[in-house]
Motif scaffolding. Structure first.
Motif, short mmCIF file in Angstrom:
data_model
loop_
_atom_site.label_atom_id
_atom_site.label_comp_id
_atom_site.label_asym_id
_atom_site.label_seq_id
_atom_site.Cartn_x
_atom_site.Cartn_y
_atom_site.Cartn_z
N VAL A 82 24.52 -6.31 -3.39
CA VAL A 82 24.26 -7.48 -4.23
C VAL A 82 25.55 -7.92 -4.91
CG1 VAL A 82 23.04 -8.34 -6.26
CG2 VAL A 82 21.84 -6.90 -4.64
N ARG A 133 28.61 -7.48 -3.90
CA ARG A 133 29.52 -8.11 -2.94
C ARG A 133 29.09 -9.54 -2.65
NH1 ARG A 133 29.80 -5.06 2.30
NH2 ARG A 133 30.90 -6.91 3.01
N GLN A 134 27.78 -9.74 -2.51
CA GLN A 134 27.27 -11.09 -2.25
C GLN A 134 27.55 -12.00 -3.44
OE1 GLN A 134 26.35 -12.15 0.55
NE2 GLN A 134 24.93 -10.81 1.64
N THR A 168 31.29 -12.78 -3.79
CA THR A 168 31.72 -13.72 -2.77
C THR A 168 31.30 -15.14 -3.13
OG1 THR A 168 31.34 -11.96 -1.17
CG2 THR A 168 31.76 -14.13 -0.28
N GLN A 223 33.55 -18.43 -3.70
CA GLN A 223 33.33 -19.64 -2.89
C GLN A 223 33.13 -20.87 -3.78
OE1 GLN A 223 29.98 -18.49 -0.52
NE2 GLN A 223 31.21 -17.37 0.97
N GLU A 272 23.77 -26.64 -7.17
CA GLU A 272 23.48 -25.81 -5.99
C GLU A 272 23.94 -24.36 -6.22
OE1 GLU A 272 21.87 -27.03 -3.09
OE2 GLU A 272 21.77 -24.86 -2.90
N THR A 278 21.73 -22.50 -8.79
CA THR A 278 20.44 -22.00 -8.30
C THR A 278 20.63 -20.74 -7.46
OG1 THR A 278 20.26 -24.33 -7.69
CG2 THR A 278 18.25 -23.03 -7.61
N THR A 279 21.64 -20.75 -6.61
CA THR A 279 21.87 -19.58 -5.76
C THR A 279 22.31 -18.39 -6.60
OG1 THR A 279 22.73 -21.21 -4.21
CG2 THR A 279 22.81 -18.93 -3.52
N ASP A 315 21.52 -17.81 -9.65
CA ASP A 315 20.33 -17.29 -10.35
C ASP A 315 19.64 -16.21 -9.52
OD1 ASP A 315 20.61 -18.94 -12.48
OD2 ASP A 315 19.13 -20.43 -11.82
N VAL A 316 19.57 -16.47 -8.22
CA VAL A 316 18.87 -15.55 -7.32
C VAL A 316 19.62 -14.21 -7.25
CG1 VAL A 316 18.28 -15.15 -4.93
CG2 VAL A 316 17.76 -17.34 -5.97
N TRP A 317 20.95 -14.27 -7.11
CA TRP A 317 21.72 -13.02 -7.05
C TRP A 317 21.70 -12.29 -8.38
CZ3 TRP A 317 22.00 -11.20 -2.56
CH2 TRP A 317 22.13 -12.04 -1.45
N ALA A 335 19.19 -12.27 -10.42
CA ALA A 335 17.89 -11.59 -10.49
C ALA A 335 17.89 -10.31 -9.66
CB ALA A 335 16.79 -12.54 -10.03
N GLN A 336 18.54 -10.37 -8.50
CA GLN A 336 18.63 -9.18 -7.64
C GLN A 336 19.46 -8.08 -8.33
OE1 GLN A 336 17.49 -8.59 -4.35
NE2 GLN A 336 16.28 -10.45 -4.46
#
Lengths: 199, 357
Positions: free
Chosen positions: B157, B159-160, B163, B167, B175, B178-179, B181-183, B185-186
């Motif tokens: 998680v 590393r993602q 990255t 980026q 955009e 939102t993305t 937010d997801v990481w 939460a993970q």
């Protein structure tokens, strides 16, 4: 390094997923030894799929023609959509014969490391389908790994405000197996997702 | 699992070697560079599927050979067990238990548990926080293989997320937000689970640490306190939200389990900066002894002790105290000098240029 065309073949094979330089070399020499007919048959099926097969304009499954068989099948429930990462996942779900709705193939999962963000996936196309097709429930069927979970969460956050029902497939134990052989991660998840027994 | 017999093939400088180990203490003697540590490293590989010296697996394969093989025959709960690992120079290795290949190598974790003492352990006290985090996480994996999956998930998680931060080029578009937010939460889900496990472990470790340190140094109050990189009562989610602007600007995740510290203290002073070299060495040994005690208590089985040339660094007093404190069970000890005073080896192996006698 080998003579021109042989090296070209090795290089091309080496670009395939899961094929390293050594395997590429082995496959290339296998192809060289093959009778000409067999090798040309392989070449022609590759040409054929590239010419005849494309992606369904609705769900992005592989198909011949504009729309895939599943989307054209009028017996399927158009208000229920199962979202998967790859076309091969459709095959897996279809084998269950439990699902009678339609599909949507994302063509991947969110993974910044691989340079895949939501804009590289078929997310906009999914959102466009919601209203156009009157979709009432979306089942998120992405893989139960970090990237699949992140993708499911991302989609849930986009879809819920639209007023559709969003569900995630459960993860749990293989049917017909013994508890004692289940790995602890799966068993742990199955315990988390337990449900009340109807009596 | 207790190891009765060990085979190494094309492992480090060994072409092929077979060693019989005692149920109690085995001492391996030989000059430096002859392959004493490699023997321990081989046993260790079967426990963790990696080298305790922190080298990549390819480095374990004898130069020129396509793969190394480590095999051990032993006993677990009075049943015999053969575990075998193939280490190829490239690609994925194979792991077999009683000649049956395992579907996932990770399933081997827990079959054999080890406690390694090495001269590098001083870094646990003197070095940066990464070493202390790794110490805790290694003990967690030893306690339960599920922690290995947790640790791998947290790393992935991170590393993602990192990255994605890079980026973004430092700009928070809708955009990206939102993305992200997801990481976040993970990271919260897996990160908080890892930290909770670390905290619980630390609570178990502290009394053992105090006891071991007192035995080695003859006194002194030791403390080990978890210092999270974020205010823990507010939760990781809030901390990530607060840190988002900074994270974006710097392109790194500034809060989370990968930034936490375990502050070690002796008599109220930070051990890293204020303790003497001798105190630091005692504390490092105490950390290993404490881990050993906790793993033994929780799993009901003493890990195999691997003592890699630790006595050469110790003065007579500490060396004697360590021998006294060594728990019973199987132990393998390497030394370039004499057998430490007070140790009673059941077996002595001599190593010379990758050959045992």
């Amino acid at each position: 390094m080998y003579a021109g065309p042989v090296q070209d073949l090795i290089d091309e094979l080496g670009r395939l997923p899961g094929v390293g330089p050594k395997s590429a070399q082995r496959i290339a020499f296998h192809l060289l030894k093959l009778p000409k007919d067999d090798a040309l048959r392989l070449a022609s099926v590759i040409t054929e799929v590239k010419e005849r097969i494309s992606f369904c304009r609705r769900c992005f499954n592989v198909c011949e023609g504009e729309e895939c068989e599943l989307c054209l099948d009028t017996r399927r429930d158009p208000t229920l959509v199962c979202v998967v990462e790859e076309p091969r996942d459709i095959v897996a779900v279809e084998k269950t014969q439990e699902f009678k709705g339609r599909y949507h193939v994302l063509q991947g999962a969110i993974s910044p490391i691989e340079g895949i963000g939501p804009e590289q996936l078929r997310v906009k196309e999914l959102l466009a389908r919601m209203d156009a097709e009157g979709i009432a429930e979306v089942i998120l069927c992405t893989n139960p790994n970090i990237e699949g979970e992140a993708t499911a969460m991302y989609l849930a956050r986009l879809l819920k405000p639209l007023g559709v029902k969003v569900t995630r497939i459960a993860s749990g134990l293989p049917v017909g197996g013994d508890l004692e052989y289940a790995d602890e991660l799966t068993l742990g998840r199955a315990l988390e997702g337990r449900r009340e027994v109807e009596a | 699992m207790r190891v009765a017999r060990l085979w190494l093939t094309d492992f480090r400088n060994y072409t092929s070697v077979e060693a019989e180990l005692a149920a109690g203490l085995t001492v391996v003697v030989g000059r430096n560079g002859e392959g004493k540590t490699s023997l321990l490293e081989g046993i260790g590989y079967l426990a963790t599927l990696s080298s305790f010296r922190g080298v990549p697996n390819e480095a374990l394969v004898r130069s020129g050979a396509p793969r190394a093989v480590v095999r051990a025959e032993g006993e677990r709960e009075s049943r015999s067990l053969i575990v075998e690992a193939e280490i190829p120079t490239s690609g994925r290795g194979r792991v077999l238990v009683n000649h049956q290949p395992l579907r996932r190598s990770r399933d081997l974790l827990g079959a054999l548990r080890i406690t390694v003492f090495s001269p590098d352990d001083l870094e646990l006290v003197k070095g940066g926080p990464a070493g202390r985090r790794r110490y805790l996480d290694d003990v967690l994996v030893s306690l339960h293989p599920k922690h290995d999956a947790l640790r791998v998930d947290v790393e992935r998680v991170l590393r993602q997320r990192t990255t994605l931060l890079r980026q973004s080029g430092g700009r928070l578009t809708a955009e990206i937000a939102t993305t992200l937010d997801v990481w976040d939460a993970q990271l919260v889900e897996h990160g908080e689970a890892l930290v909770a496990a670390r905290l619980e472990l630390l609570q178990r470790l502290e009394p053992e640490l105090t006891k071991a340190y007192a035995g080695l140094a003859g006194g002194g109050q030791v403390s080990a306190r978890y210092e999270a990189s974020w205010p823990m009562d507010g939760g990781l989610a809030a901390a990530l939200a607060a840190s988002r602007a900074n994270d974006l600007r710097r392109g790194v995740t500034l809060v989370g389990p990968h930034r936490d510290e375990v502050a070690l203290g002796i008599d109220g002073l930070p051990a890293r900066t204020h303790a003497s070299q001798g105190e630091q060495r005692s504390l490092a040994l105490a950390l290993r002894l404490a881990a050993h005690a906790v793993v033994r208590e929780v799993t009901g089985e003493p890990p195999v002790l691997l003592l890699d040339d630790v006595f050469s660094e110790l003065d007579a007093g500490r060396s004697h105290a360590l021998v006294e404190l060594l728990p019973s069970g199987q132990a393998v000890l390497t030394t370039a000098g004499p057998v430490p005073e007070g140790a009673e080896p059941e077996r002595v192996l001599r190593v010379e240029s990758g050959v045992l006698s």
